[in-house]
Design a protein around this motif. Structure first.
Motif, PDB file in Angstrom:
ATOM      1  N   LEU A 137      33.533  75.832  75.297  1.00 40.90           N
ATOM      2  CA  LEU A 137      34.353  75.444  76.445  1.00 40.90           C
ATOM      3  C   LEU A 137      34.447  73.921  76.535  1.00 40.90           C
ATOM      4  N   LEU A 138      35.638  73.436  76.813  1.00 40.52           N
ATOM      5  CA  LEU A 138      35.848  72.025  77.143  1.00 40.52           C
ATOM      6  C   LEU A 138      36.105  71.946  78.641  1.00 40.52           C
ATOM      7  N   HIS A 139      35.259  71.214  79.360  1.00 42.67           N
ATOM      8  CA  HIS A 139      35.389  71.069  80.804  1.00 42.67           C
ATOM      9  C   HIS A 139      36.012  69.702  81.113  1.00 42.67           C
ATOM     10  N   ILE A 140      37.175  69.689  81.747  1.00 40.77           N
ATOM     11  CA  ILE A 140      37.829  68.445  82.155  1.00 40.77           C
ATOM     12  C   ILE A 140      37.487  68.245  83.628  1.00 40.77           C
ATOM     13  N   LEU A 141      36.611  67.295  83.905  1.00 41.11           N
ATOM     14  CA  LEU A 141      36.038  67.153  85.242  1.00 41.11           C
ATOM     15  C   LEU A 141      36.812  66.157  86.095  1.00 41.11           C
ATOM     16  N   SER A 142      36.803  66.409  87.393  1.00 45.34           N
ATOM     17  CA  SER A 142      37.411  65.469  88.348  1.00 45.34           C
ATOM     18  C   SER A 142      36.309  64.651  88.998  1.00 45.34           C
ATOM     19  N   GLY A 143      36.685  63.564  89.623  1.00 42.71           N
ATOM     20  CA  GLY A 143      35.693  62.672  90.232  1.00 42.71           C
ATOM     21  C   GLY A 143      35.686  62.702  91.739  1.00 42.71           C
ATOM     22  N   ASN A 144      36.387  63.678  92.355  1.00 41.90           N
ATOM     23  CA  ASN A 144      36.477  63.676  93.818  1.00 41.90           C
ATOM     24  C   ASN A 144      35.135  63.980  94.479  1.00 41.90           C
ATOM     25  N   VAL A 145      34.336  64.874  93.887  1.00 44.76           N
ATOM     26  CA  VAL A 145      33.001  65.214  94.395  1.00 44.76           C
ATOM     27  C   VAL A 145      32.051  65.230  93.207  1.00 44.76           C
ATOM     28  N   PHE A 146      30.917  64.556  93.318  1.00 45.03           N
ATOM     29  CA  PHE A 146      30.051  64.363  92.149  1.00 45.03           C
ATOM     30  C   PHE A 146      29.356  65.641  91.686  1.00 45.03           C
ATOM     31  N   LEU A 147      29.452  66.729  92.437  1.00 37.87           N
ATOM     32  CA  LEU A 147      28.821  67.985  92.029  1.00 37.87           C
ATOM     33  C   LEU A 147      29.714  68.845  91.139  1.00 37.87           C
ATOM     34  N   VAL A 148      30.940  68.407  90.888  1.00 37.53           N
ATOM     35  CA  VAL A 148      31.863  69.195  90.064  1.00 37.53           C
ATOM     36  C   VAL A 148      31.285  69.416  88.666  1.00 37.53           C
ATOM     37  N   GLY A 149      30.746  68.362  88.042  1.00 36.16           N
ATOM     38  CA  GLY A 149      30.201  68.471  86.694  1.00 36.16           C
ATOM     39  C   GLY A 149      29.052  69.461  86.584  1.00 36.16           C
ATOM     40  N   PRO A 150      27.984  69.290  87.405  1.00 30.37           N
ATOM     41  CA  PRO A 150      26.889  70.267  87.356  1.00 30.37           C
ATOM     42  C   PRO A 150      27.354  71.689  87.646  1.00 30.37           C
ATOM     43  N   GLY A 151      28.258  71.863  88.619  1.00 32.33           N
ATOM     44  CA  GLY A 151      28.733  73.204  88.967  1.00 32.33           C
ATOM     45  C   GLY A 151      29.457  73.870  87.813  1.00 32.33           C
ATOM     46  N   SER A 152      30.306  73.124  87.127  1.00 32.36           N
ATOM     47  CA  SER A 152      31.053  73.694  86.002  1.00 32.36           C
ATOM     48  C   SER A 152      30.121  73.997  84.836  1.00 32.36           C
ATOM     49  N   LEU A 153      29.142  73.115  84.608  1.00 32.98           N
ATOM     50  CA  LEU A 153      28.167  73.350  83.536  1.00 32.98           C
ATOM     51  C   LEU A 153      27.340  74.597  83.807  1.00 32.98           C
ATOM     52  N   ILE A 154      26.921  74.788  85.046  1.00 38.77           N
ATOM     53  CA  ILE A 154      26.134  75.973  85.412  1.00 38.77           C
ATOM     54  C   ILE A 154      26.894  77.240  85.036  1.00 38.77           C
ATOM     55  N   GLU A 155      28.174  77.298  85.356  1.00 35.14           N
ATOM     56  CA  GLU A 155      28.967  78.492  85.043  1.00 35.14           C
ATOM     57  C   GLU A 155      29.149  78.659  83.536  1.00 35.14           C
ATOM     58  N   GLY A 156      29.293  77.540  82.827  1.00 37.21           N
ATOM     59  CA  GLY A 156      29.410  77.618  81.383  1.00 37.21           C
ATOM     60  C   GLY A 156      28.150  78.154  80.728  1.00 37.21           C
ATOM     61  N   LEU A 157      26.993  77.771  81.259  1.00 33.68           N
ATOM     62  CA  LEU A 157      25.721  78.246  80.710  1.00 33.68           C
ATOM     63  C   LEU A 157      25.456  79.701  81.084  1.00 33.68           C
ATOM     64  N   LEU A 158      25.770  80.088  82.320  1.00 37.68           N
ATOM     65  CA  LEU A 158      25.566  81.479  82.736  1.00 37.68           C
ATOM     66  C   LEU A 158      26.349  82.444  81.858  1.00 37.68           C
ATOM     67  N   THR A 159      27.486  81.989  81.359  1.00 42.93           N
ATOM     68  CA  THR A 159      28.341  82.857  80.544  1.00 42.93           C
ATOM     69  C   THR A 159      28.059  82.720  79.050  1.00 42.93           C
ATOM     70  N   GLY A 160      27.017  81.954  78.688  1.00 42.66           N
ATOM     71  CA  GLY A 160      26.596  81.888  77.300  1.00 42.66           C
ATOM     72  C   GLY A 160      27.510  81.099  76.390  1.00 42.66           C
ATOM     73  N   ASN A 161      28.244  80.143  76.951  1.00 44.42           N
ATOM     74  CA  ASN A 161      29.138  79.324  76.147  1.00 44.42           C
ATOM     75  C   ASN A 161      28.478  78.010  75.750  1.00 44.42           C
ATOM     76  N   VAL A 162      28.955  77.428  74.660  1.00 48.58           N
ATOM     77  CA  VAL A 162      28.610  76.054  74.309  1.00 48.58           C
ATOM     78  C   VAL A 162      29.554  75.162  75.106  1.00 48.58           C
ATOM     79  N   ASN A 163      29.011  74.111  75.743  1.00 52.46           N
ATOM     80  CA  ASN A 163      29.786  73.351  76.721  1.00 52.46           C
ATOM     81  C   ASN A 163      29.962  71.890  76.323  1.00 52.46           C
ATOM     82  N   ILE A 164      31.226  71.456  76.348  1.00 48.81           N
ATOM     83  CA  ILE A 164      31.566  70.045  76.137  1.00 48.81           C
ATOM     84  C   ILE A 164      32.191  69.557  77.439  1.00 48.81           C
ATOM     85  N   LEU A 165      31.554  68.606  78.085  1.00 46.74           N
ATOM     86  CA  LEU A 165      32.033  68.133  79.381  1.00 46.74           C
ATOM     87  C   LEU A 165      32.692  66.769  79.230  1.00 46.74           C
ATOM     88  N   LYS A 166      33.969  66.698  79.603  1.00 44.57           N
ATOM     89  CA  LYS A 166      34.688  65.427  79.584  1.00 44.57           C
ATOM     90  C   LYS A 166      34.543  64.799  80.969  1.00 44.57           C
TER      91      LYS A 166
END
Length: 550
Positions: A137-166
């Protein structure tokens, strides 16, 4: 521990300080490594991921945790939020890392079919349903709230994906800190080596095109332009999950205002507007208030009275949850709105109630019904209406863009309003006061999050039991995970926590380490009057203790 620079990249277990622009060859290398990790990541035990989140939760909910102290020191300046808002964000982070909440999310959204197991087997149909990860998964993150990155990563890990966060160019500090914390808490180091944090400019079209050809899914948080750049010419085999621009509003019926009281409803609305300074997509930007069958002067006076109550509430909230700083672009837009409102007020076509000497909050009464985006930063428009169909028609024009509607209404009105708003394409209807809240397993933007990051695969085999036919390694993995879940559940009880708490028991082969439960243990603890020595776990639903005659 080595200090991480603001501009550091993290590539599958290594921090990279070389910040030359990302090249197409870098994309090839990153995606090639991600493909190598996919199979192992897909089979990584879910309970171990949940345990990792539990350790992270324990760290981040501690006010003295060094990385939290570091984050709270710089985040107000880096994000523009007040230190009080940052503290609220830390509470939210603790909530989204809670293993019990996350396990409930997995169970709800994946229909109780756990990833990494044999799936859900139906003996009558002789079929198996099993979730499979998308891959990378490639996650394109926004900067409006600083918890967006951790939240998206958590879902990527729960689903067993390899995660690339932009990472977002406007939030470059917190996510690297969170990754440092994850590395610190990752006991076997595998999760830390299965993710990457990178950056590149939206103008690097060659980089975007390269990623689109090499990943299995793209999760994007952003505006129309960002979504368009990834959707255009996207290969059919790449799934796009969009958390794009959304607008939320509040609707107050005449009976709702009367039942709850104008002051209480104004306070609820002011709270919704103040959380994250309106930067979250759930924050209302317009509040429609129903004033039925009244003359024009009554409508104007009532709307202005309500707006004044909202201003009073915003002023009060700002003392305990101060507004953050406002950037130049937003400041210009707020000043423009205030100027237009002042002209309308002079013509008796509206009213303005705003903080004096600063841009901390802005309340505008607008007599004309229309819907347009707000510059945010606690800016709210109040619009009176006579018939709910007027509002529904307006919202219907933006079908797919309206996310949450917060409603103040009496119980008799709520069902019909839910039907009408749902038919207009509204994705979420809640009581005013609950717009920023919700459960971790609520659908988001009209769908559950986790299934979008996976495939539900159905297989039909005659005379085939998936467990019996599974390789020995997989059966051992399933048994080991089940054992860990049983032990984690047992440790909630004082007796078992005392005897199991310090045992290193992770595998079926470790079972001999667990002490035998003796007859004396039972007899000493079956007396219900001796709570401190019982098997009682302190749960409201009670329980049973059984033993065999043998």
């Amino acid at each position: 521990m080595k200090s991480i620079k603001v501009t550091s990249r993290y590539i599958f277990g290594e921090w990279k300080d070389d910040m030359s622009p990302l090249a197409a060859s870098d994309v090839e290398e990153i995606c090639s490594k991600a493909r190598e990790l996919q199979e192992e990541m897909a089979d990584y035990p879910l309970d171990e991921i949940l345990r990792l989140f539990g350790r992270l939760k324990e760290k981040w909910e501690n006010p003295s945790y060094p990385l939290r102290v570091e984050a709270e020191k710089y985040l107000p300046e880096a994000t523009g939020f007040s230190k009080e808002m940052i503290a609220l964000g830390m509470k939210e982070l603790s909530f989204v890392l809670d293993p019990k909440e996350l396990e409930r999310k997995v169970k709800t959204e994946l229909r109780g079919i756990y990833r990494g197991t044999i799936g859900s087997y139906s003996s009558s149909k002789q079929s198996v349903l099993r979730w499979h990860s998308l891959g990378t998964l490639l996650h394109i993150l926004s900067g409006n709230v600083f918890l967006v990155g951790p939240g998206s990563l958590i879902e990527g890990l729960l689903t067993g994906n390899v995660n690339i966060l932009k990472n977002s160019s406007s939030e470059t500090r917190f996510l690297p800190l969170f990754i440092r914390s994850l590395v610190e808490c990752d006991k076997d180091g595998f999760i830390a080596k299965s993710l990457a944090v990178i950056d590149y400019s939206p103008s690097q079209k060659d980089i975007i095109d390269s990623f689109k050809k090499k990943v299995d899914g793209i999760v994007i948080f952003g505006g129309e332009n960002a979504v368009r750049s990834y959707r255009q010419d996207l290969p059919a085999n790449v799934r796009l999950v969009v958390y794009g621009p959304k607008l939320s509003v509040a609707v107050c019926t005449e009976q709702g205002l009367k039942n709850q009281g104008m002051s209480e409803v104004a306070t609820l609305l002011a709270n919704e507007v103040s959380i994250w300074d309106q930067n979250a997509c759930t924050a209302p930007q317009v509040c429609f208030i129903e004033i039925k069958n009244q003359d024009e002067n009554h409508v104007k006076n009532f709307a202005r009275s309500f707006a004044k109550e909202v201003e009073v509430a915003l002023a009060k909230i700002s003392k305990t949850l101060p507004p953050g700083s406002v950037d130049t672009d937003a400041a210009v837009e707020i000043q423009k709105i205030r100027s237009i409102a002042e002209i309308a007020e002079a013509r008796n076509l509206g009213a303005l109630y705003a903080s004096s000497g600063n841009l901390d909050w802005t309340v505008v009464v607008q007599d004309k019904l229309e819907l347009e985006t707000s510059p945010l930063h606690r800016t709210i428009k109040i619009m009176p209406f006579n018939d709910i169909r007027e509002v529904v028609s307006l919202l219907g024009e933006l079908r797919g863009y309206i996310q949450t509607v917060g409603v103040s209404a009496i119980p008799e009105e709520k069902l019909s309003m839910s039907d009408v708003l749902g038919n207009a394409g509204i994705l979420r209807v809640v009581d005013l006061g609950n717009m920023a809240g919700g459960s971790i397993d609520d659908p988001h933007d009209g769908a559950y999050d986790l299934p979008q990051l996976m495939n539900l695969v159905k297989t039909d085999w005659q005379g085939f039991d998936p467990y019996d036919r599974s390789p020995q390694k997989r059966r051992e993995s399933i048994l080991n995970e089940r054992l860990r879940k049983v032990l984690d559940a047992a440790k909630r009880y004082p007796f078992y926590r005392k005897h199991l708490g310090k045992l290193d028991c992770e595998l079926i082969s470790d079972l001999p380490k667990i002490p035998i439960l003796t007859r004396q243990d039972f007899e000493e603890r079956l007396n219900p009057t001796r709570e401190s020595q019982s098997f009682e776990g302190g749960f409201d639903h009670g329980g049973y203790v059984t033993r065999s005659g043998g």
